[in-house]
Design a protein around this motif. Structure first.
Motif, PDB file in Angstrom:
ATOM      1  N   ALA A  48      64.710  32.992 -21.672  1.00 38.48           N
ATOM      2  CA  ALA A  48      65.964  32.455 -21.119  1.00 38.48           C
ATOM      3  C   ALA A  48      66.316  31.151 -21.825  1.00 38.48           C
ATOM      4  CB  ALA A  48      65.790  32.192 -19.628  1.00 38.48           C
ATOM      5  N   SER A  49      67.598  30.784 -21.773  1.00 40.36           N
ATOM      6  CA  SER A  49      68.035  29.563 -22.459  1.00 40.36           C
ATOM      7  C   SER A  49      67.662  28.309 -21.680  1.00 40.36           C
ATOM      8  CB  SER A  49      69.557  29.598 -22.651  1.00 40.36           C
ATOM      9  OG  SER A  49      70.194  29.731 -21.399  1.00 40.36           O
ATOM     10  N   ASN A  50      67.592  28.421 -20.339  1.00 37.09           N
ATOM     11  CA  ASN A  50      67.536  27.191 -19.545  1.00 37.09           C
ATOM     12  C   ASN A  50      66.127  26.654 -19.302  1.00 37.09           C
ATOM     13  OD1 ASN A  50      67.078  29.398 -17.901  1.00 37.09           O
ATOM     14  ND2 ASN A  50      67.929  28.444 -16.086  1.00 37.09           N
ATOM     15  N   PHE A  59      60.080  29.525 -19.493  1.00 39.39           N
ATOM     16  CA  PHE A  59      60.521  30.926 -19.467  1.00 39.39           C
ATOM     17  C   PHE A  59      60.901  31.332 -20.883  1.00 39.39           C
ATOM     18  CE2 PHE A  59      61.013  29.924 -15.004  1.00 39.39           C
ATOM     19  CZ  PHE A  59      60.765  31.110 -14.343  1.00 39.39           C
ATOM     20  N   LYS A  82      61.475  38.190 -27.700  1.00 36.05           N
ATOM     21  CA  LYS A  82      62.824  38.046 -28.250  1.00 36.05           C
ATOM     22  C   LYS A  82      63.214  36.579 -28.039  1.00 36.05           C
ATOM     23  CE  LYS A  82      67.435  38.497 -28.759  1.00 36.05           C
ATOM     24  NZ  LYS A  82      67.783  37.085 -28.493  1.00 36.05           N
ATOM     25  N   HIS A 129      65.314  33.169 -27.793  1.00 34.34           N
ATOM     26  CA  HIS A 129      66.689  32.914 -27.358  1.00 34.34           C
ATOM     27  C   HIS A 129      67.430  32.134 -28.429  1.00 34.34           C
ATOM     28  CE1 HIS A 129      70.194  31.915 -25.035  1.00 34.34           C
ATOM     29  NE2 HIS A 129      69.784  32.796 -24.122  1.00 34.34           N
ATOM     30  N   ARG A 172      68.297  45.300 -27.790  1.00 32.96           N
ATOM     31  CA  ARG A 172      68.389  46.739 -27.500  1.00 32.96           C
ATOM     32  C   ARG A 172      67.370  47.513 -28.338  1.00 32.96           C
ATOM     33  NH1 ARG A 172      74.199  46.224 -26.874  1.00 32.96           N
ATOM     34  NH2 ARG A 172      74.504  46.901 -29.009  1.00 32.96           N
ATOM     35  N   PHE A 203      62.170  40.161 -18.562  1.00 31.60           N
ATOM     36  CA  PHE A 203      63.426  39.502 -18.939  1.00 31.60           C
ATOM     37  C   PHE A 203      63.726  38.379 -17.966  1.00 31.60           C
ATOM     38  CE2 PHE A 203      67.927  39.037 -18.056  1.00 31.60           C
ATOM     39  CZ  PHE A 203      68.552  39.043 -19.302  1.00 31.60           C
ATOM     40  N   THR A 204      64.171  37.239 -18.476  1.00 25.80           N
ATOM     41  CA  THR A 204      64.725  36.185 -17.620  1.00 25.80           C
ATOM     42  C   THR A 204      66.076  35.824 -18.193  1.00 25.80           C
ATOM     43  OG1 THR A 204      62.515  35.335 -17.213  1.00 25.80           O
ATOM     44  CG2 THR A 204      64.338  33.912 -16.617  1.00 25.80           C
ATOM     45  N   GLY A 205      67.115  35.963 -17.410  1.00 23.91           N
ATOM     46  CA  GLY A 205      68.448  35.654 -17.913  1.00 23.91           C
ATOM     47  C   GLY A 205      69.518  36.096 -16.940  1.00 23.91           C
ATOM     48  N   ALA A 243      72.188  45.312 -18.589  1.00 27.34           N
ATOM     49  CA  ALA A 243      72.368  46.069 -19.835  1.00 27.34           C
ATOM     50  C   ALA A 243      71.013  46.520 -20.383  1.00 27.34           C
ATOM     51  CB  ALA A 243      73.092  45.205 -20.865  1.00 27.34           C
ATOM     52  N   LEU A 244      70.035  45.618 -20.355  1.00 25.12           N
ATOM     53  CA  LEU A 244      68.728  45.976 -20.912  1.00 25.12           C
ATOM     54  C   LEU A 244      67.971  46.936 -19.985  1.00 25.12           C
ATOM     55  CD1 LEU A 244      67.848  42.528 -22.462  1.00 25.12           C
ATOM     56  CD2 LEU A 244      68.030  44.688 -23.707  1.00 25.12           C
ATOM     57  N   LEU A 257      66.899  37.631 -12.639  1.00 24.42           N
ATOM     58  CA  LEU A 257      68.311  37.450 -12.960  1.00 24.42           C
ATOM     59  C   LEU A 257      68.886  36.230 -12.237  1.00 24.42           C
ATOM     60  CD1 LEU A 257      69.158  41.244 -12.638  1.00 24.42           C
ATOM     61  CD2 LEU A 257      68.190  40.039 -14.584  1.00 24.42           C
ATOM     62  N   CYS A 311      68.196  28.940 -12.018  1.00 25.06           N
ATOM     63  CA  CYS A 311      68.424  30.191 -11.283  1.00 25.06           C
ATOM     64  C   CYS A 311      68.316  29.955  -9.786  1.00 25.06           C
ATOM     65  CB  CYS A 311      67.426  31.241 -11.726  1.00 25.06           C
ATOM     66  SG  CYS A 311      65.723  30.662 -11.666  1.00 25.06           S
ATOM     67  N   LEU A 355      67.238  34.957  -4.962  1.00 23.17           N
ATOM     68  CA  LEU A 355      65.869  34.496  -5.171  1.00 23.17           C
ATOM     69  C   LEU A 355      65.384  33.737  -3.953  1.00 23.17           C
ATOM     70  CD1 LEU A 355      66.293  33.242  -8.848  1.00 23.17           C
ATOM     71  CD2 LEU A 355      64.916  35.189  -8.125  1.00 23.17           C
ATOM     72  N   HIS A 386      58.779  34.868  -6.733  1.00 26.32           N
ATOM     73  CA  HIS A 386      60.034  34.557  -7.443  1.00 26.32           C
ATOM     74  C   HIS A 386      60.631  35.877  -7.886  1.00 26.32           C
ATOM     75  CE1 HIS A 386      62.844  31.923  -9.389  1.00 26.32           C
ATOM     76  NE2 HIS A 386      62.664  32.505 -10.552  1.00 26.32           N
TER      77      HIS A 386
HETATM   78  P1  NAP Z   1      71.332  35.620 -21.064  1.00 28.14           P
HETATM   79  O1  NAP Z   1      72.575  35.266 -21.732  1.00 28.14           O
HETATM   80  O2  NAP Z   1      71.337  36.858 -20.222  1.00 28.14           O
HETATM   81  O3  NAP Z   1      70.214  35.736 -22.211  1.00 28.14           O
HETATM   82  C1  NAP Z   1      68.866  36.109 -21.969  1.00 28.14           C
HETATM   83  C2  NAP Z   1      68.368  36.995 -23.123  1.00 28.14           C
HETATM   84  O4  NAP Z   1      68.904  38.306 -23.003  1.00 28.14           O
HETATM   85  C3  NAP Z   1      68.774  36.508 -24.491  1.00 28.14           C
HETATM   86  O5  NAP Z   1      67.695  36.710 -25.371  1.00 28.14           O
HETATM   87  C4  NAP Z   1      69.942  37.402 -24.858  1.00 28.14           C
HETATM   88  O6  NAP Z   1      70.001  37.619 -26.250  1.00 28.14           O
HETATM   89  C5  NAP Z   1      69.579  38.702 -24.185  1.00 28.14           C
HETATM   90  N1  NAP Z   1      70.752  39.472 -23.792  1.00 28.14           N
HETATM   91  C6  NAP Z   1      71.763  39.046 -23.003  1.00 28.14           C
HETATM   92  N2  NAP Z   1      72.648  40.038 -22.804  1.00 28.14           N
HETATM   93  C7  NAP Z   1      72.181  41.107 -23.484  1.00 28.14           C
HETATM   94  C8  NAP Z   1      72.665  42.439 -23.666  1.00 28.14           C
HETATM   95  N3  NAP Z   1      73.813  42.849 -23.113  1.00 28.14           N
HETATM   96  N4  NAP Z   1      71.931  43.284 -24.422  1.00 28.14           N
HETATM   97  C9  NAP Z   1      70.781  42.861 -25.014  1.00 28.14           C
HETATM   98  N5  NAP Z   1      70.299  41.609 -24.885  1.00 28.14           N
HETATM   99  C10 NAP Z   1      70.975  40.744 -24.122  1.00 28.14           C
HETATM  100  O7  NAP Z   1      70.850  34.460 -20.083  1.00 28.14           O
HETATM  101  P2  NAP Z   1      70.699  32.888 -20.395  1.00 28.14           P
HETATM  102  O8  NAP Z   1      71.998  32.304 -20.740  1.00 28.14           O
HETATM  103  O9  NAP Z   1      69.588  32.662 -21.309  1.00 28.14           O
HETATM  104  O10 NAP Z   1      70.241  32.267 -18.999  1.00 28.14           O
HETATM  105  C11 NAP Z   1      71.095  31.938 -17.944  1.00 28.14           C
HETATM  106  C12 NAP Z   1      70.936  32.922 -16.806  1.00 28.14           C
HETATM  107  O11 NAP Z   1      69.551  33.177 -16.564  1.00 28.14           O
HETATM  108  C13 NAP Z   1      71.479  32.420 -15.488  1.00 28.14           C
HETATM  109  O12 NAP Z   1      72.184  33.467 -14.897  1.00 28.14           O
HETATM  110  C14 NAP Z   1      70.242  32.064 -14.691  1.00 28.14           C
HETATM  111  O13 NAP Z   1      70.416  32.119 -13.307  1.00 28.14           O
HETATM  112  C15 NAP Z   1      69.281  33.108 -15.173  1.00 28.14           C
HETATM  113  N6  NAP Z   1      67.897  32.701 -14.988  1.00 28.14           N
HETATM  114  C16 NAP Z   1      67.119  33.377 -14.104  1.00 28.14           C
HETATM  115  C17 NAP Z   1      65.812  32.978 -13.872  1.00 28.14           C
HETATM  116  C18 NAP Z   1      64.938  33.711 -12.902  1.00 28.14           C
HETATM  117  O14 NAP Z   1      63.751  33.440 -12.876  1.00 28.14           O
HETATM  118  N7  NAP Z   1      65.455  34.604 -12.102  1.00 28.14           N
HETATM  119  C19 NAP Z   1      65.283  31.881 -14.558  1.00 28.14           C
HETATM  120  C20 NAP Z   1      66.097  31.223 -15.480  1.00 28.14           C
HETATM  121  C21 NAP Z   1      67.402  31.655 -15.685  1.00 28.14           C
HETATM  122  P3  NAP Z   1      71.320  37.245 -27.096  1.00 28.14           P
HETATM  123  O15 NAP Z   1      71.591  35.805 -26.793  1.00 28.14           O
HETATM  124  O16 NAP Z   1      70.896  37.501 -28.501  1.00 28.14           O
HETATM  125  O17 NAP Z   1      72.381  38.156 -26.623  1.00 28.14           O
END
Ligand code: NAP
Length: 490
Positions: A140-142, A147, A167, A169, A209, A222-224, A231-232, A249, A285, A401, A446
């Motif tokens: 994840a980016s954050n 993470f 993978k 970020h 993908r 995955f965290t994101g 999608a994944l 998520l 998150c 969460l 979590h």
């Molecule tokens: P993100 O944009 O979903 O990116 C996460 C990873 O997934 C990146 O490596 C991204 O690669 C890949 N990815 C995104 N969309 C994809 C797709 N359609 N197909 C294939 N790969 C894809 O998330 P983020 O900006 O890093 O993080 C912010 C989000 O994460 C917030 O919504 C936050 O709440 C959530 N988060 C959740 C937790 C938790 O523990 N639940 C913790 C931290 C953050 P690319 O950039 O190359 O597309």
């Protein structure tokens, strides 16, 4: 040849030289190397796993200054926060080292034979677990440390006996590559194969993908964002042989503050909430994105206190320009759905101003656009007419969460209903404090029902994260030599 570029989060300017983007063949090669490294690692002892995890923690600490400086440039999160996050990351690595050493992955259930006819009578059975195989791990980016490349997913997968392909970020590419070099040094010094931990990177979604589709990948972690995770997960399910996909998520983390607690400590709670909403520019998150209040004089007094405390906050810039524009779009979506602004100073600056709005419960329940996470320093107040309506609001949220319940100290019918309602939708229910800050411990959960995670039965933080990468197997009437292994790899 296509290239990748890192950017300075504060200036938006290119940082460092462009990196070569790997070809599809190179990505396949990383997965194949992880597949080759897997059998020996799956058969490794707890001590070997612990030695690797501790070596990785030491390598991070030895390069702390450089890593934190680079992470700060790429994320803009500040060295105080990033040093703390690095501490948490090494703590996680060492905690999973301890668990590996104590044999957590080799725990088994011994069920001796029972004489007689079934169903009471049965053969001797031992239920133990085997590691799944190479894990595709999406950072994840954050959380550039906790993470990301050597975060909790990688630590728990290695402790379980799985190899990992990360993978990286795009938000912290240089940091990911620097940590990957440290990993390679540690693997070399411990005579472990370079492919045990791989790294792939690339612009756009195709890399992710390709990774999750690769036939040798056995699980995804995955965290994101909810959209990226969905999608994944769809890719993981569409494979000829679908695999488990553990997606952590986004979430809106309702905080329910009952009138009694607002009457007693309203001003203090307003300050606490304002700082939680804006901490790290709201890029958590577990950010409290929804505040559920019961209409009445206590709420009327509390709201201006909260608005004033929030307006006084000065969040720093966001992680990427993409997240910055997504924040503005999210705020626009709330306003378009009828939210009435309480703190709203529009502006194109890199650092957003905090946003607070209010809406009545009936409108909130009716409009799914109001239920979506706005990633950044934003929160929506929902005004309910009764405790029953608070419960309906939680039900409309559906999955989170966390849920925080302030003021549920007494054992009474309302509070029991609120606890049931909160437990029905959340992985973690808090009765004091704020949801930001996720302890790494045995009791942690979590995760949560969709859209908080894709697998509400598991956790990505805490000791039980290890269980995601182990599959149970029953050994029936096993020979004595096998039983003597006591759950250890064969
Ligand atoms: P993100 O944009 O979903 O990116 C996460 C990873 O997934 C990146 O490596 C991204 O690669 C890949 N990815 C995104 N969309 C994809 C797709 N359609 N197909 C294939 N790969 C894809 O998330 P983020 O900006 O890093 O993080 C912010 C989000 O994460 C917030 O919504 C936050 O709440 C959530 N988060 C959740 C937790 C938790 O523990 N639940 C913790 C931290 C953050 P690319 O950039 O190359 O597309």
């Amino acid at each position: 040849m296509s290239t990748l570029q890192s950017f300075d989060a504060r200036t938006g300017l290119a940082l460092g030289a462009a990196l070569p983007a790997p070809t599809a063949a190179q990505i396949d090669a990383s997965v194949e190397a992880a597949a080759q490294a897997f059998p020996a690692w799956a058969a490794s002892s707890g001590t070997q796993r612990a030695t690797l995890l501790r070596g990785l923690a030491e390598a991070l600490e030895a390069d702390r200054e450089g890593l934190v400086a680079l992470a700060d440039q790429e994320s803009g999160l500040g060295s105080g926060r990033l040093n703390g996050e690095l501490d948490r990351t090494t703590f996680q690595l060492r905690r999973f080292a301890d668990l590996a050493e104590q044999g957590a992955a080799f725990a088994f259930t011994d069920d001796p034979a029972v004489a007689g006819a079934p169903p009471a009578g049965h053969p001797a059975m031992v239920r133990q677990r085997v590691p799944l195989g190479p894990v595709a791990m999406f950072s994840a980016s954050n959380f550039p440390f906790a993470f990301s490349v050597l975060g909790g997913d990688t630590a728990s997968a290695l402790a379980a006996g799985c190899s990992v392909v990360v993978k990286a970020h795009n938000g912290h590419l240089l940091l990911s590559n620097r940590i990957f070099q440290l990993i390679q040094d540690v693997l070399r010094s411990q005579q472990l194969p370079a492919g045990l931990i791989g790294l792939v990177q690339g612009a756009g979604n195709e890399v992710g993908r390709q990774l999750i589709r690769h036939p040798a990948i056995a699980a995804g972690a995955f965290t994101g964002s909810t959209r990226g995770g969905a999608a994944l997960q769809a890719e993981a399910n569409a494979r000829p042989r679908p695999i488990p996909f553990y997606g952590e998520l986004g979430s809106i983390n309702p905080v329910v503050a009952l009138p009694s607690v607002l009457e007693a400590r309203g001003a203090e709670l307003a300050a606490t909430l304002a700082s939680s909403i804006t901490q790290g520019c709201g890029q958590f998150c577990t950010n409290p994105g929804l505040i559920v209040l019961v209409d009445g004089p206590a709420t009327d007094t509390f709201l201006p206190q909260l608005a004033a405390a929030l307006a006084a906050q000065q969040p720093h810039g966001m992680l990427t320009s993409g997240l910055r524009s997504a924040f503005d779009q999210g705020v626009e979506q709330l306003l378009a759905a009828g939210a009435q602004p309480l703190v709203h100073e529009a502006g194109g600056a890199a650092a957003p101003r905090p946003f607070l709005a209010q809406i009545d419960a009936a409108t909130f329940i009716a409009k799914p656009a109001l239920h979506e996470e706005v990633f950044g320093p934003s929160s929506l107040v929902v005004r309910a007419g009764s405790v029953q309506q608070v419960l309906e609001v939680l039900q409309a949220v559906g999955g989170s969460l966390t849920v925080t319940l302030w003021g549920a100290e007494q054992d009474n019918t309302d509070n029991r209903a609120l606890v049931r309602g909160a437990m029905a939708i959340a992985g973690r229910v808090l009765f004091s404090g704020v949801p930001t800050g996720v302890a790494v411990s045995a009791g942690q959960q979590h995760g949560g029902p969709w859209p908080a995670s894709t697998q509400p039965l598991s956790t990505s933080v805490g000791d039980a994260a290890l269980d995601r990468f182990l599959r149970p197997v029953c050994l029936q009437d096993a020979p004595a030599w096998l039983l003597a292994r006591q759950g250890q790899p064969v």
